[in-house]
Design a protein around this motif. Sequence first.
Motif, mmCIF file in Angstrom:
data_model
loop_
_atom_site.group_PDB
_atom_site.id
_atom_site.type_symbol
_atom_site.label_atom_id
_atom_site.label_comp_id
_atom_site.label_asym_id
_atom_site.label_seq_id
_atom_site.Cartn_x
_atom_site.Cartn_y
_atom_site.Cartn_z
ATOM 1 N N ASP A 11 0.785 -1.261 -0.109
ATOM 2 C CA ASP A 11 0.130 -0.033 0.060
ATOM 3 C C ASP A 11 0.941 1.212 0.039
ATOM 4 O OD1 ASP A 11 -2.292 1.728 0.122
ATOM 5 O OD2 ASP A 11 -3.276 0.001 1.642
ATOM 6 N N VAL A 52 -5.608 -12.400 -3.684
ATOM 7 C CA VAL A 52 -5.235 -11.022 -3.650
ATOM 8 C C VAL A 52 -6.479 -10.262 -3.606
ATOM 9 C CG1 VAL A 52 -5.053 -10.883 -6.360
ATOM 10 C CG2 VAL A 52 -3.914 -8.921 -4.799
ATOM 11 N N SER A 54 -7.808 -5.983 -3.469
ATOM 12 C CA SER A 54 -7.711 -4.608 -3.817
ATOM 13 C C SER A 54 -8.993 -3.920 -3.803
ATOM 14 C CB SER A 54 -6.848 -4.126 -4.914
ATOM 15 O OG SER A 54 -6.742 -2.969 -5.104
ATOM 16 N N ASN A 55 -9.221 -3.021 -3.038
ATOM 17 C CA ASN A 55 -10.366 -2.082 -3.049
ATOM 18 C C ASN A 55 -10.019 -0.590 -3.540
ATOM 19 O OD1 ASN A 55 -12.936 -1.638 -2.033
ATOM 20 N ND2 ASN A 55 -12.408 -0.853 -0.278
ATOM 21 N N ALA A 57 -7.838 0.690 -4.862
ATOM 22 C CA ALA A 57 -6.285 1.180 -4.833
ATOM 23 C C ALA A 57 -5.665 0.901 -5.958
ATOM 24 C CB ALA A 57 -5.508 0.704 -3.651
ATOM 25 N N LEU A 58 -5.774 -0.377 -6.624
ATOM 26 C CA LEU A 58 -4.972 -0.751 -7.723
ATOM 27 C C LEU A 58 -5.174 0.125 -8.847
ATOM 28 C CD1 LEU A 58 -2.618 -2.246 -9.090
ATOM 29 C CD2 LEU A 58 -4.393 -4.318 -9.252
ATOM 30 N N GLN A 66 0.509 -0.645 -12.137
ATOM 31 C CA GLN A 66 -0.508 -1.729 -12.276
ATOM 32 C C GLN A 66 0.009 -2.745 -13.104
ATOM 33 O OE1 GLN A 66 -3.735 0.437 -14.407
ATOM 34 N NE2 GLN A 66 -4.336 1.482 -12.717
ATOM 35 N N TYR A 69 2.063 -4.890 -10.590
ATOM 36 C CA TYR A 69 1.453 -5.589 -9.638
ATOM 37 C C TYR A 69 0.624 -6.745 -10.351
ATOM 38 C CZ TYR A 69 -1.718 -5.981 -5.663
ATOM 39 O OH TYR A 69 -2.351 -6.391 -4.403
ATOM 40 N N CYS A 74 -1.122 -10.416 -9.108
ATOM 41 C CA CYS A 74 -2.264 -11.043 -9.516
ATOM 42 C C CYS A 74 -2.127 -12.350 -10.306
ATOM 43 C CB CYS A 74 -2.990 -10.001 -10.606
ATOM 44 S SG CYS A 74 -3.556 -8.636 -9.707
ATOM 45 N N LEU A 82 -11.055 -7.704 -7.164
ATOM 46 C CA LEU A 82 -10.509 -6.384 -7.227
ATOM 47 C C LEU A 82 -11.844 -5.364 -7.447
ATOM 48 C CD1 LEU A 82 -7.741 -7.034 -10.051
ATOM 49 C CD2 LEU A 82 -7.667 -7.024 -7.345
ATOM 50 N N CYS A 84 -12.656 -1.605 -8.669
ATOM 51 C CA CYS A 84 -12.075 -0.882 -9.749
ATOM 52 C C CYS A 84 -12.948 0.498 -9.895
ATOM 53 C CB CYS A 84 -11.637 -1.726 -10.744
ATOM 54 S SG CYS A 84 -10.734 -3.381 -10.682
#
Length: 115
Positions: A11, A52, A54-55, A57-58, A66, A69, A74, A82, A84
């Motif tokens: 993060d 994995v 992600s809320n 953030a990604l 990205q 990551y 991923c 995720l 998005c």
Amino acid sequence: CFQIERYDIIDLDEVTRLQHKYLTKVGCIDNVNLFAAGSEYHPVLCDRYGLVISNYALSEMPRDVQKDYVKNICLRSDHGYLTCNDRIEGIEQITGRNVSPDIKGERTSNFIISW
């Protein structure tokens, strides 16, 4: 705390410092690795991940972050969830991914990617 072998949290620096403080206070820091995204971020952390999450953030990170990551986290994850609010660079490489609308009542441009 759940009996999970290892947590890797990636993060923003300020957020990881807050997470460290909280996890230390509640006594759940033993198997947690905190990494700040950015110039010192080394994306290859583990051979394989179970999950994995992600809320948003990604999808709000720079495109080069990205891509790294997706490639190093991923694509090494058995499952993912995720949320998005913008496209994610390289996400099309994940086979078996499902794209669905976000929770009813959220912005119509938001979506969820899962696998």
